[in-house]
Design a protein around this motif. Structure first.
Motif, short mmCIF file in Angstrom:
data_model
loop_
_atom_site.label_atom_id
_atom_site.label_comp_id
_atom_site.label_asym_id
_atom_site.label_seq_id
_atom_site.Cartn_x
_atom_site.Cartn_y
_atom_site.Cartn_z
N ARG A 263 0.84 -1.16 -0.08
CA ARG A 263 0.05 -0.02 -0.07
C ARG A 263 1.01 1.30 0.08
N THR A 264 0.57 2.06 -0.75
CA THR A 264 1.32 3.60 -0.98
C THR A 264 1.68 4.09 0.21
N GLY A 265 2.95 4.33 0.52
CA GLY A 265 3.63 5.07 1.51
C GLY A 265 3.70 4.29 3.12
N THR A 266 3.61 2.97 2.94
CA THR A 266 3.54 2.22 3.99
C THR A 266 4.85 1.43 4.55
N VAL A 267 5.71 1.59 3.56
CA VAL A 267 7.03 0.72 3.76
C VAL A 267 8.06 1.44 4.51
N THR A 268 8.35 0.90 5.70
CA THR A 268 9.15 1.56 6.80
C THR A 268 10.26 0.37 7.07
N VAL A 269 11.51 0.93 7.60
CA VAL A 269 12.43 -0.01 8.09
C VAL A 269 12.55 0.16 9.70
N ASP A 270 12.07 -1.10 10.06
CA ASP A 270 11.71 -1.19 11.31
C ASP A 270 12.94 -1.41 12.43
N GLU A 271 14.01 -1.91 11.79
CA GLU A 271 15.29 -2.03 12.42
C GLU A 271 16.43 -2.08 11.41
N LEU A 272 17.40 -1.36 11.69
CA LEU A 272 18.54 -1.34 10.78
C LEU A 272 20.00 -1.72 11.36
N PHE A 273 20.37 -2.69 10.56
CA PHE A 273 22.00 -3.18 10.94
C PHE A 273 22.04 -3.71 12.28
N ALA A 274 21.28 -4.66 12.85
CA ALA A 274 21.22 -5.21 13.78
C ALA A 274 22.18 -6.45 13.87
N VAL A 275 22.98 -7.05 14.74
CA VAL A 275 23.84 -8.00 14.67
C VAL A 275 23.41 -9.28 15.41
N ARG A 276 23.31 -10.35 14.61
CA ARG A 276 22.76 -11.57 15.22
C ARG A 276 23.66 -12.47 14.91
N ARG A 277 23.59 -13.80 15.49
CA ARG A 277 24.51 -14.74 15.29
C ARG A 277 23.69 -16.13 14.47
N TRP A 278 24.66 -16.59 13.80
CA TRP A 278 24.39 -17.75 13.03
C TRP A 278 25.56 -18.85 13.38
N CYS A 279 25.76 -19.90 14.08
CA CYS A 279 26.67 -20.79 14.27
C CYS A 279 27.69 -19.83 14.83
N ASP A 280 28.90 -20.03 14.14
CA ASP A 280 30.08 -19.22 14.87
C ASP A 280 30.29 -17.75 14.03
N LEU A 281 29.29 -17.41 13.39
CA LEU A 281 29.41 -15.92 12.67
C LEU A 281 28.37 -14.87 13.11
N TRP A 282 28.79 -13.80 13.11
CA TRP A 282 28.05 -12.78 13.46
C TRP A 282 27.60 -12.21 12.21
N GLN A 283 26.19 -11.70 11.95
CA GLN A 283 25.65 -11.14 10.72
C GLN A 283 24.72 -10.26 11.21
N ALA A 284 24.84 -9.12 9.95
CA ALA A 284 24.12 -7.78 10.33
C ALA A 284 22.77 -8.21 9.51
N GLU A 285 21.56 -7.72 10.14
CA GLU A 285 20.42 -7.93 9.78
C GLU A 285 19.29 -6.79 9.94
N SER A 286 18.55 -6.65 8.93
CA SER A 286 17.75 -5.37 8.99
C SER A 286 16.33 -5.85 8.78
N THR A 287 15.39 -5.15 9.54
CA THR A 287 13.86 -5.62 9.11
C THR A 287 13.12 -4.48 8.36
N VAL A 288 12.57 -4.81 7.22
CA VAL A 288 11.81 -3.89 6.55
C VAL A 288 10.31 -4.45 6.50
N SER A 289 9.22 -3.59 6.43
CA SER A 289 7.90 -3.98 6.45
C SER A 289 7.04 -3.13 5.52
N ALA A 290 5.97 -3.34 5.43
CA ALA A 290 4.81 -2.62 4.42
C ALA A 290 3.41 -3.34 4.79
N ALA A 291 2.58 -2.62 4.50
CA ALA A 291 1.09 -3.17 4.21
C ALA A 291 0.74 -3.47 3.04
#
Length: 397
Positions: A263-291
């Motif tokens: 839906r027009t105008g609903t795209v948001t970046v809810d979290e930017l460059f959060a560091v999370r773990r997968w096995c023996d690695l840190w990885q940067a993850e963001s969350t983008v959402s929209a209606a």
């Protein structure tokens, strides 16, 4: 196009317990296959539209994702597994599919509809298993040369970023399904699970959400940026201007992909460059959402988000042209999407940290995003670090 009956597996045995990534946890021990459809490019037609039509024909209408789901019928289907290869995703984007797949037994699209059994299913005990030596699809020098070729393309202004992926395979003896199932137990495997078919199987340990739909809202969680899972690695990742720039570039791409179906105008970046773990690695993850936009169907959603931006690059179409020119082996089950679809709920993960088996070999894929600031040797080492936990799990370590 072909429709396959529920007992389609011949050379590979079918797991009694359905373990599809993102399938409802409370349903997995009672799920039974009701219908299956598979597609390969030689079949022709539009696989996204055909998949949507097949689901509707089997009681899973996904032609308007903004419409609230109807009440659940306990005798009807629970939902369906959906798999789309990287090559199929490229075709949906109007791009070349790349080099030939090293695992042609696998389809490029698979839809498997599940209902519920009257009694819980049990998983059989694993049989003997032996994994042979890995054979790489390219040498470290060839991988590094591909990285340098991307840097040259960036210098010419052809692209801003390209994800470069390598492949390896190993012969095996025994039943590969327990080994593929082990991948789902790796730490951080948000999309842990398996999908099987006639002469093929996929095991996934992916942490990355390509697209999720719940409550009328679309969500994508791009991952870009990797360091060893140490205190120093976390500090280095957070401080890296190169990794942050690479990451933000893909976040912008994913925002644009969602905007095509939101839906027009609903795209948001809810979290930017959060560091999370997968096995023996840190990885940067963001969350983008929209209606989700009214009237959006599954087929158009797949065309908008496949293949995922974090495993292609920016601009996406230009990056896919580079991938097709540089990678000597097709991506097969890697860098596609796999997950669960049902009215009111879609949850599809990117098939990174993923392996596939045909009747003779197990296949793995790994790579990383290349920017102007990339060091070829460091990129080769990063791909190896991503692949190592998958290979170790397959070997039983």
């Amino acid at each position: 196009m072909r429709q396959i009956g529920p007992d389609g597996v011949d050379t590979l045995p079918l797991l009694t317990v359905v373990d599809v990534p993102a399938a409802p946890a409370g349903c997995r021990r009672t799920l039974v296959e009701r219908a299956r459809w598979e597609w390969r490019p030689a079949d022709g037609g539009d696989p996204a539209a055909a998949a949507q039509d097949f689901l509707a024909a089997h009681g899973l209408p996904l032609d308007d994702l903004a419409r609230p789901a109807a009440g659940h019928d306990p005798t009807g289907p629970c939902g369906a597994a959906l798999y789309v290869s990287a090559a199929a995703g490229a075709l949906l984007a109007g791009a070349p599919p790349g080099a030939a797949t090293p695992a042609p037994a696998l389809p490029d699209v698979a839809v498997v509809v599940y209902g519920h059994a009257d009694t819980p299913r049990v998983r059989p005990a694993p049989g003997p298993w032996r994994l042979g030596d890995w054979a790489e699809s390219w040498t470290r020098a060839e991988h590094a040369a591909a990285v340098e070729a991307v840097r040259e393309a960036i210098g010419r202004g052809d692209v801003y970023q390209v994800n470069v992926v390598g492949h390896a395979c190993a012969r095996y003896a025994g039943d590969p399904l327990p080994a593929l199932t082990r991948l789902g137990a790796l730490p951080g495997a948000r999309y842990g699970g398996t999908l099987t078919g006639a002469g093929w199987a996929i095991g996934c340990a992916s942490p990355e959400t390509l697209v999720e739909l719940t409550g009328g809202r679309l969500v994508t969680r791009p991952i870009k940026g990797t360091r060893p899972a140490t205190a120093a690695g976390a500090r280095e990742l957070l401080a890296s201007a190169k990794e942050r720039a690479e990451h933000v570039m893909i976040v912008d791409l994913e925002r644009n992909d969602l905007a095509r179906v939101a839906r027009t105008g609903t795209v948001t970046v809810d979290e930017l460059f959060a560091v999370r773990r997968w096995c023996d690695l840190w990885q940067a993850e963001s969350t983008v959402s929209a209606a989700v936009a009214d009237g959006l169907g599954l087929a158009d959603l797949l065309r908008a988000v496949c293949p995922g931006g974090s495993v292609t690059g920016a601009p996406k179409r230009a990056a896919l042209d580079q991938i097709a020119a540089l990678e000597p082996v097709g991506r097969g089950a890697g860098m596609g999407t796999l997950g669960w679809v049902a009215p009111g709920r879609i949850d599809l993960g990117l098939t990174i940290r993923t392996a596939a088996a045909d009747a003779e070999r197990v296949h793995v894929w790994a790579g990383g995003g290349i920017t102007w600031g990339s060091d070829p040797e460091a990129e080769v080492a990063e791909a190896a670090a991503k692949s190592a936990p998958v290979r170790a799990a397959l070997a039983g370590r």
